[in-house]
Design a protein around this motif. Structure first.
Motif, short mmCIF file in Angstrom:
data_model
loop_
_atom_site.label_atom_id
_atom_site.label_comp_id
_atom_site.label_asym_id
_atom_site.label_seq_id
_atom_site.Cartn_x
_atom_site.Cartn_y
_atom_site.Cartn_z
N LEU B 158 -9.78 49.94 -4.81
CA LEU B 158 -10.01 51.05 -5.75
C LEU B 158 -8.64 51.64 -6.06
O LEU B 158 -8.11 52.44 -5.29
N PRO B 159 -8.03 51.23 -7.19
CA PRO B 159 -6.65 51.66 -7.48
C PRO B 159 -6.56 53.15 -7.79
O PRO B 159 -7.53 53.75 -8.26
N ILE B 174 -3.81 52.79 -17.33
CA ILE B 174 -5.11 52.28 -16.89
C ILE B 174 -5.32 50.85 -17.36
O ILE B 174 -5.81 50.00 -16.61
N SER B 175 -4.91 50.57 -18.59
CA SER B 175 -5.01 49.19 -19.08
C SER B 175 -4.23 48.24 -18.17
O SER B 175 -4.69 47.15 -17.84
N LYS B 176 -3.08 48.70 -17.75
CA LYS B 176 -2.23 47.87 -16.88
C LYS B 176 -2.95 47.58 -15.56
O LYS B 176 -3.02 46.44 -15.10
N ILE B 177 -3.49 48.63 -14.98
CA ILE B 177 -4.25 48.50 -13.73
C ILE B 177 -5.42 47.53 -13.91
O ILE B 177 -5.66 46.65 -13.08
N LEU B 178 -6.14 47.69 -14.99
CA LEU B 178 -7.33 46.86 -15.21
C LEU B 178 -6.96 45.41 -15.43
O LEU B 178 -7.72 44.50 -15.10
N PHE B 187 -11.63 53.14 -10.67
CA PHE B 187 -10.28 53.58 -10.24
C PHE B 187 -10.29 55.09 -10.09
O PHE B 187 -11.19 55.78 -10.61
N LEU B 188 -9.31 55.58 -9.35
CA LEU B 188 -9.14 57.01 -9.16
C LEU B 188 -7.92 57.48 -9.95
O LEU B 188 -6.93 56.76 -10.05
N ILE B 189 -8.00 58.69 -10.51
CA ILE B 189 -6.81 59.35 -11.05
C ILE B 189 -6.45 60.44 -10.04
O ILE B 189 -7.32 61.17 -9.57
N ARG B 190 -5.17 60.51 -9.70
CA ARG B 190 -4.73 61.38 -8.61
C ARG B 190 -5.12 62.84 -8.80
O ARG B 190 -4.82 63.44 -9.84
#
Lengths: 227, 227, 227, 227
Positions: B158-159, B174-178, B187-190
């Motif tokens: 879970l990034p 987010i696109s990069k992560i995906l 995913f989580l946003i800090r």
């Protein structure tokens, strides 16, 4: 205006029941108020000692700026009290001593609604951070829900006031706090609870939910981080 | 198709109210969306700043891939907005700035629904594991409820993405992560919250419940294990 | 008087369902009672082993001071039991063994209602503080909701009694505790639960909510403070 | 018998919704079953992958001892499936792979109902105590709610079984556990969940509530006691 009162009282009842379900108004604790008229001040406020989980419209009083319960409410829709009526009516109920604090916040901040909750987490923080004089809340996206906050990169200060049964003294202590920092959205009273407010009931409810959420998040984070 | 919209909006309202009751959408936080049409993209998404515990169908907007609110919703069942209407209608509401992230996830993943929650536990984990870049979840039977997972002997990543108010930049992060890991289910946003999605609203709801459950389980396990 | 019984039973059902929802009466645990008549004593009390989340009026029994279920309830509104009736009626149900404790508290304190809950937090404290013989609760505003308490600057003592299956012995241990300190508003039985009472059901409910709130607050404070 | 099925299915739906509200059946997890007939075995059991918070009677299947879904349910009240029907019916749903475990428990114990929950606390304990092979629960009054237990001075053993996706192997491991200790009222599967049962649904529900309550109490006690 009668319909206005009915709407405002209905809103207070709805928020009271929701907050009670979350455990923020247990044991008849807490008070909720909303401005009905500003000049002269007419404030709808929950009566003292009523069960917030079963709050009824007739348990919301209309008080003036000296926290005197106004007569003549019986003629307004949503209020059942009648002079000489034997039924348990609004006119036989009394406002909480803390109503004075609600009036003060309305005056100092121009607030349209003031909500006072006794949650587990606000009680804990009101004691735990008393030496720092308040709780610093920083860096959470949730802060953006507080009026005027535009970014998570914000530092919110939630002051703590020492508890007292001397209401005029407590009201003055709160005025001092509110004048020291015009940007605060609420404050804690030590081992007592949270006060938050807003331009209207919707905003005040949002502010309470946000502050309660952030205190619980910070509390659980402290518990999980401790080595 | 009109009936389709009505069903989708009704589903979003139902999920919003349920998640609010669990404390995952406090203080008007969070956003919920579902795809109405894919070509061209028509996304039903909760309006900005609405109370999810009292979400009404008319507070769900239809936006296009540029997050423009579409006109003409008034002619569809389930939507009350009318041009020139004085009532507070869908056309006078605006979508959340984060709608852009919903659109991006729909496009990158072919998701049919995207749910964004602000829970106590996802907020805690989004901060606590930021240095590792994400949360590793392994060995739980509950993982089998994530689409494509067949055994508890699975390692889910879970990034965590750093929070930002620059939505296009955040969307690109987010696109990069995906794109780095095609197998992630959320995913989580800090210090902000969780995004999860699914082929449809039912699956997306299931994914959120599973991820929230597992984060809370891991959080409480950490607290109880600490020596 | 019949209407009186109906009201009292309805109140017990309502409190039972609310407390069950909070997890304070799980697994058919706990008992709730209220005085119907004082001379001779007639006590309405929940039957043994019933699901408090689905409590029905006919699952509330009327007992005398010896905890004998009174016949003839069938002729009173709100009670369905009939002699020779095949339906599952009040006359075929039995009161909890702990009814004896309720009677004792009513007699010793002149209470109008007695509520016994099994919550997570009261169970924890009943064990954790057993060596001190009770729990000291001080300095919380919430204490003002206990009958006769006028300030947060109050020191409340919540005694702990060792658990026992010998009800007469347990009743005597409780009488001793109640006579030692006339000011207590409740007591804990070790690894068992809380008893609290009040002049009427409303007050007893308020007392339970306050004591449960304060125990949870103190428990979580201890967890967060521990270095 | 048809009315019997309708009652049993209604009971399962009610328990499912209640447990879901407590967070014990999140993300479509868990399974609930009750015996409809014993010879030959006819078991009503929740279908695989359904949302327990919105469980509908037609999502409860009737299976035989080999976990085959029985045809002809359509003719029974409370079941809507029809051969050749296009509607989403019971006949198009499949039972969970874990139904085999339910059948095994019914056979080994003569249980009338089997409930499988995935709670935060049972998941934590299933992992935390895996080296001891189970959880020892002692000295709590709440234990008296378990069938056959007469005093709080009781020592209950809640065995832990290693998780597996090989259902026949898991069923055999469970049979072994159940035969080793005839007195257990439930067991945990590691990082997976709790199984408990009873002579009927009411008793099984009571057992789950008691075991969940005691695990949470023990978990929070461990957290507060740790020095």
């Amino acid at each position: 205006m009668s319909e206005n009162v009915r709407q405002i009282v209905g809103g207070l009842v709805s928020v009271a029941r929701g907050f009670y379900a979350r455990g923020w108004l247990m044991g008849t604790s807490g008070n909720l108020s909303a401005v009905v008229e500003r000049e002269p001040l007419r404030l709808a406020i929950t009566a003292s000692g009523v069960d917030k989980g079963e709050l009824k419209p007739e348990q919301v009083l209309i008080v003036d700026e000296n926290v005197q319960v106004l007569s003549g409410m019986s003629s307004r829709p949503g209020f059942t009290s009648k002079p000489n009526s034997k039924s348990k009516s609004a006119s036989t109920k009394k406002p909480s001593d803390e109503s004075l604090l609600h009036v003060r916040i309305v005056k100092e901040r121009g607030a349209g609604a003031v909500l006072h909750t006794h949650s587990i987490w606000n009680t804990i923080f009101s004691d735990l951070h008393v030496e720092q004089g308040g709780v610093r809340i920083e860096g959470y996206e949730m802060l953006k829900g507080l009026a005027g906050v535009r970014t998570h990169d914000h530092s919110e200060w939630l002051p703590i006031v020492e508890n007292s049964q001397d209401m005029p003294a407590l009201a003055n202590a709160i005025s001092k706090i509110l004048n020291q920092d015009k940007s605060v959205h609420g404050f804690l009273i030590r081992r007592h609870g949270l006060y938050a407010w807003g331009d209207n009931l919707t905003e005040a409810k949002r502010h309470v939910e946000i502050l309660e959420f952030l205190l619980e998040t910070m509390g659980r984070t402290a518990m999980i981080k401790r080595g």
